[in-house]
Design an enzyme around this catalytic site. Structure first.
Site, mmCIF file in Angstrom:
data_model
loop_
_atom_site.group_PDB
_atom_site.id
_atom_site.type_symbol
_atom_site.label_atom_id
_atom_site.label_comp_id
_atom_site.label_asym_id
_atom_site.label_seq_id
_atom_site.Cartn_x
_atom_site.Cartn_y
_atom_site.Cartn_z
ATOM 1 N N HIS A 1 43.140 49.375 55.476
ATOM 2 C CA HIS A 1 42.790 47.795 56.415
ATOM 3 C C HIS A 1 42.329 48.137 57.873
ATOM 4 O O HIS A 1 41.302 47.505 57.838
ATOM 5 C CB HIS A 1 43.634 46.708 56.868
ATOM 6 C CG HIS A 1 43.888 46.050 57.534
ATOM 7 N ND1 HIS A 1 43.377 45.126 58.832
ATOM 8 C CD2 HIS A 1 43.729 44.476 57.191
ATOM 9 C CE1 HIS A 1 43.179 44.578 59.602
ATOM 10 N NE2 HIS A 1 43.507 44.018 57.933
ATOM 11 N N ARG B 1 33.763 34.312 54.365
ATOM 12 C CA ARG B 1 35.575 34.818 54.343
ATOM 13 C C ARG B 1 35.997 33.150 54.984
ATOM 14 O O ARG B 1 36.720 34.003 56.302
ATOM 15 C CB ARG B 1 36.300 35.932 54.245
ATOM 16 C CG ARG B 1 35.765 36.773 52.764
ATOM 17 C CD ARG B 1 35.697 37.737 52.768
ATOM 18 N NE ARG B 1 34.988 38.416 54.650
ATOM 19 C CZ ARG B 1 34.830 39.496 54.942
ATOM 20 N NH1 ARG B 1 35.010 40.946 53.704
ATOM 21 N NH2 ARG B 1 33.909 40.667 55.502
ATOM 22 N N ARG C 1 33.377 30.533 51.312
ATOM 23 C CA ARG C 1 34.228 31.080 50.233
ATOM 24 C C ARG C 1 35.361 29.991 50.881
ATOM 25 O O ARG C 1 35.840 29.962 51.340
ATOM 26 C CB ARG C 1 34.385 32.352 49.775
ATOM 27 C CG ARG C 1 35.371 32.930 48.514
ATOM 28 C CD ARG C 1 35.793 34.350 48.294
ATOM 29 N NE ARG C 1 36.850 34.765 49.531
ATOM 30 C CZ ARG C 1 36.486 36.182 49.872
ATOM 31 N NH1 ARG C 1 36.087 36.449 48.350
ATOM 32 N NH2 ARG C 1 36.832 36.544 50.543
ATOM 33 N N GLU D 1 33.658 38.029 39.856
ATOM 34 C CA GLU D 1 34.025 39.358 40.020
ATOM 35 C C GLU D 1 35.730 39.100 39.122
ATOM 36 O O GLU D 1 36.640 40.679 39.563
ATOM 37 C CB GLU D 1 34.996 39.035 41.275
ATOM 38 C CG GLU D 1 36.427 37.475 41.917
ATOM 39 C CD GLU D 1 36.580 37.084 42.834
ATOM 40 O OE1 GLU D 1 36.363 38.317 43.761
ATOM 41 O OE2 GLU D 1 36.064 36.141 43.387
ATOM 42 N N GLY E 1 31.314 39.414 43.758
ATOM 43 C CA GLY E 1 32.358 40.636 43.910
ATOM 44 C C GLY E 1 32.370 41.625 44.045
ATOM 45 O O GLY E 1 33.648 41.761 43.088
ATOM 46 N N THR E 2 31.672 42.571 43.728
ATOM 47 C CA THR E 2 31.917 43.866 43.041
ATOM 48 C C THR E 2 33.240 45.228 43.285
ATOM 49 O O THR E 2 33.127 45.713 43.220
ATOM 50 C CB THR E 2 30.714 45.006 43.417
ATOM 51 O OG1 THR E 2 30.092 45.011 44.767
ATOM 52 C CG2 THR E 2 29.411 44.416 42.239
ATOM 53 N N ASN E 3 33.834 44.320 44.237
ATOM 54 C CA ASN E 3 35.353 44.885 45.022
ATOM 55 C C ASN E 3 35.906 44.902 43.990
ATOM 56 O O ASN E 3 36.485 45.633 43.878
ATOM 57 C CB ASN E 3 35.691 44.599 46.485
ATOM 58 C CG ASN E 3 34.544 44.854 47.244
ATOM 59 O OD1 ASN E 3 33.724 45.812 47.051
ATOM 60 N ND2 ASN E 3 34.659 44.284 48.624
ATOM 61 N N ASP E 4 36.323 44.068 43.569
ATOM 62 C CA ASP E 4 37.715 43.529 42.821
ATOM 63 C C ASP E 4 36.838 43.688 41.584
ATOM 64 O O ASP E 4 37.778 43.990 40.143
ATOM 65 C CB ASP E 4 37.747 41.505 42.820
ATOM 66 C CG ASP E 4 38.894 41.659 44.240
ATOM 67 O OD1 ASP E 4 38.549 42.392 45.345
ATOM 68 O OD2 ASP E 4 38.911 40.277 44.653
ATOM 69 N N CYS F 1 28.191 39.917 46.899
ATOM 70 C CA CYS F 1 28.412 40.360 48.637
ATOM 71 C C CYS F 1 29.838 41.398 48.424
ATOM 72 O O CYS F 1 30.682 41.115 49.754
ATOM 73 C CB CYS F 1 29.213 39.305 49.038
ATOM 74 S SG CYS F 1 30.560 38.375 47.485
#
Lengths: 527, 527
Positions: free
Chosen positions: A100, A206, A262, A389, A410-413, A475
């Site tokens: 985090h 966010r 979002r 995502e 949402g390329t992280n997820d 994003c």
């Protein structure tokens, strides 16, 4: 270039985007004498000097008085956001490059040394040990987030220089690049930084990050703990003016530029306390039996929160949440419009993987938008779209584009789901995977092009087959990675969105994406 | 058909596969008087009668004496497997249709009533309350897993009849179907059931299920807690003869039919205790400090275990685990071969999403296979392949097929990752999603054809583009769902694999897949 030895294009190509990282943050003056007392992970670049504090509240209080502080914690949690904003830098004893503290610090462009096993934090006693050194609350320390070094006292820093040659280089990059560069910005303050770095809009706001500031969390918790729709609506009514004021300020700061907002995304348990002591505290505060609160916390527990009850799934079960958020957005936009301004919100629904989900959320947003505009007597430009995502969303992108006016990857997820790879847990084996070449590099740093990239290409092709002028951006944190920016240019995205502090890097990478093939062709022709 | 009014094909089509479910299990005699005391979810069909026991150990002890028992628990965990096998049926107070008890019971073909909120279990006192009824250990009860009813006393049951007309219908289905039907079978006992139901092989043998039986778990825990390779190898050496004996028995039972054996898959923390009391118990047993064990348990904790440190990721970090398993498989196969038998193991590597992962595991399996066969002086038929259960694996299936000789779709996990939908957590919103038509039906029951099915088609096309004769099957629970079986036939799979008790259903559905289009065409021609 000034000596007329090379042309502008070649000058742009001569600077590697990653080199800019050093220029964009303060750094330690290498000529100064330093006393290094500990080492941790270089979790977010740049150097910071300040007095040691141990809680977010202390950090905010000190910053309000104009003091520069370093927030030192065993590890950080979402409730520390305010304190992290207030601090010059963050030092944690636990957590990896994707903890985090590390992720949030990088997003804020704030120096961070994470997971320093050399230190032990005794917050309740007001000191920490760095090996043999006892460092008290109020003592000055210096962090170097680029190397992971922790130093005693105030070390002299060299400030970055964003004008002069740097500004010239940026103007050249802007001239040549084709893909837009936006930023991820969650607060009015972030929006101001966004403008400073010359971004073309906000690609991800966010809304839940606003929920943690000050005593807003109380209203959020009241909403979660409500027994029925009426109770939820009462709590949401308290959040409405807060969200509206934030959106208004952000939209105003961004002028006519697009702001992608979002709707609520994280699982609800992220807003509730975890330990028994915290639960008892909160129970007293909101005046409900501790046992009932504990039962609620237990009921919301999830085995795999990444694949759980979050994103649009929340807004579908509790339409009143989406309704309140839409109302906050459109009331803010209408008030600005009445003042002769021209705000441009893009409402983005998260975690969509079927057309029907988007349709159900769209009906709410559309209704609220039309009602609010009618009441205000003005028209506001806006779009409704979705995060892409979930792998299934890529597969049925042609369906989803029937309603979605824009996509934002949402390329992280998408990386977590497409690779079955939890970002929070991958620390156990990801280093080995990169070392052995199973992944050519960390897929959370640079897009996994054969895997995740393939799904993205598919979604672009399918989406635009249905809607030719579909706006498509990204994003995820990849939006600030040079190699990923080039890839996004190649597959035809309209923009990338990244942390404000990575905007210059993204712009330069975007210019390289255009110029590199051209220069290569020229070189071949000259042979 | 006997009256010559319809032909064989039409006769097969006149029986719906789902109708068979009732015929395959004992059912309550509807003419008997019953005293219903509670209701729960109809988690696994069929009726069962037995005396109440509260622990797996009790169940196993009672079954060993020839007693028929019903295992009653608040909820079950993997350590209860032995007791579940031993019991006639399972009753739980907590958990949904996808809880551990429900899934395992369906796999075993064992009646189960799950999540009965009418009951409260006081295991430590040896009784449970069903509303006002106090039911003591040793009292007889009857479960109806098809309706969710719990009845006091022994109700008369009607046994299923698998011969006669049923056998005739099955022989017709076998004649017409094109796709193979295998079963998921984890133990020698399962293998025997598999033969009884006339399956064409074992499509999934989960080696870890063997790890929970009796005191085997001790050696598994010793391996996990080992400080170094040597310690791990010592523990693995204890597991080797156990696994080998199991594999030998399973391979022998299956004769020349293929047996797909999956290497270790679940995250290691599944094998460790959870509560502090259990941790202290185990610490004493294995003679290590409680704190060290607690630290290990904490270190293995994961935020999203579904996306975590499991599958081939374990075998890549600890090659000695894969090595031991390969040795057990090939020593067993070679011994059978020496006896003139012709076993056919298919070694399956789980959670693969890159060619390199499969390559690294293949090198180990190949080396051990060659060494073992050379030492034994015999040759054994075998294949090496992979589960396709991660979206990325579908995308790069052409790459993976360079090494994989077979694919087996793990559609449970593929559904979880492709839809970002945790099976264990979906209970919170899945009913709403099905009710509102967001998903046409539960995607864990019947394959989500536009989403997961699209990825499967892609993997089939890409895999066979590289390797024309690639064997492809499915081993998720969908392999026993009639609609999914038809879909698997349509996209060209070689076989489906399901719980033994669903074999007749799968066979009939497979025959329908062939006959339905033909009959439709004929009907159209007759018009």
């Amino acid at each position: 270039m000034k000596e007329r030895l090379i042309d502008q294009k070649l000058a742009v190509l001569r600077v590697e985007p990653s080199q800019l990282d050093q220029l964009l943050h303060p750094r330690v003056d290498p000529t100064t004498k330093m006393q290094k007392i500990a080492k941790g992970l270089p979790a977010s670049p740049g150097a910071a000097v300040g007095k040691v504090v141990f809680t977010a509240t202390e950090a905010e209080a000190a910053a309000a008085k104009g003091d520069r502080v370093i927030l030192v914690r065993t590890e950080t949690s979402p409730e520390d956001i305010g304190g992290m904003h207030a601090a010059q830098g963050i030092l944690t004893a636990r957590g990896g490059m994707t903890s985090h503290a590390a992720v949030v610090a990088r997003g804020m462009g704030k120096p961070c040394v994470a997971g320093s096993t050399d230190i032990t934090v005794y917050e309740e006693h007001g000191y920490f040990f760095a090996k043999d050194h006892k460092v008290q609350r109020g003592d000055a320390i210096t962090l170097d987030g680029s190397t992971g070094d922790v130093m005693l006292g105030e070390v002299k820093l060299i400030q970055p220089e964003l004008s002069g040659d740097f500004a010239t280089l940026m103007s050249w990059a802007d001239k040549h690049r084709k893909i837009g560069v936006r930023t991820n910005a969650d607060t009015p303050k972030d929006a101001q930084v966004t403008r400073k770095f010359g971004a073309g809009g906000i690609g991800l706001c966010r809304t839940e990050h606003m929920f943690f500031e000050g005593d807003r969390i109380d209203a959020v918790r009241e909403m979660i703990l409500a027994e029925d729709v009426e109770g939820r609506k009462r709590a949401l009514a308290k959040l409405l003016p807060i969200q509206k004021a934030d959106f208004k300020s952000i939209l105003e700061t961004m002028g006519e530029l697009p702001v992608t907002i979002r709707t609520l995304d994280p699982p609800l348990h992220e807003f509730l306390p975890k330990t028994d002591a915290e639960i008892q505290d909160l129970a007293k505060k909101v005046n409900i039996p501790g046992e009932r609160l504990k039962a609620k916390v237990d009921a919301l527990h999830e085995f795999n929160p990444m694949l759980g009850y979050r994103g649009c799934r929340l807004g579908i079960e509790y339409p009143e949440i989406t309704e309140m958020q839409a109302q906050a957005i459109f009331e803010a936009a209408c008030e600005l419009r009445k003042q002769g301004k021209n705000p441009y919100p893009e409402v983005m629904i998260p975690l969509v993987s079927t057309l029907k989900e988007l349709q159900m959320q769209q009906e709410i947003v559309e209704r609220v938008a039309q009602d609010t505009m009618k009441k205000a007597g003005v028209k506001v430009r806006y779009m409704l779209g979705t995060m892409i995502e979930v792998p299934r969303a890529c597969v049925v992108a042609d369906e989803i584009a029937k309603i979605a006016q824009f996509f934002s990857f949402g390329t992280n997820d998408l990386t977590q789901t497409a690779l079955a790879l939890s970002r929070d847990d991958a620390g156990k084996f990801l280093p080995l995977y990169v070392e052995r070449g199973i992944y050519p590099e960390d897929p959370f740093v640079s897009i996994d092009q054969p895997g995740v990239g393939y799904l993205m290409r598919m979604a672009v092709a399918k989406g635009r087959a249905t809607r030719k002028n579909l706006e498509i951006g990204i994003c995820g944190e990849h939006g600030g990675d040079p190699r990923s920016v080039v890839f996004c240019h190649e597959i035809g995205l309209d923009y990338v969105s990244c942390s404000p502090y990575r905007v210059p890097i993204a712009k330069l990478a975007a210019a390289h994406a255009v110029l590199k093939p051209a220069v290569k062709i020229k070189e071949m022709g000259e042979k």
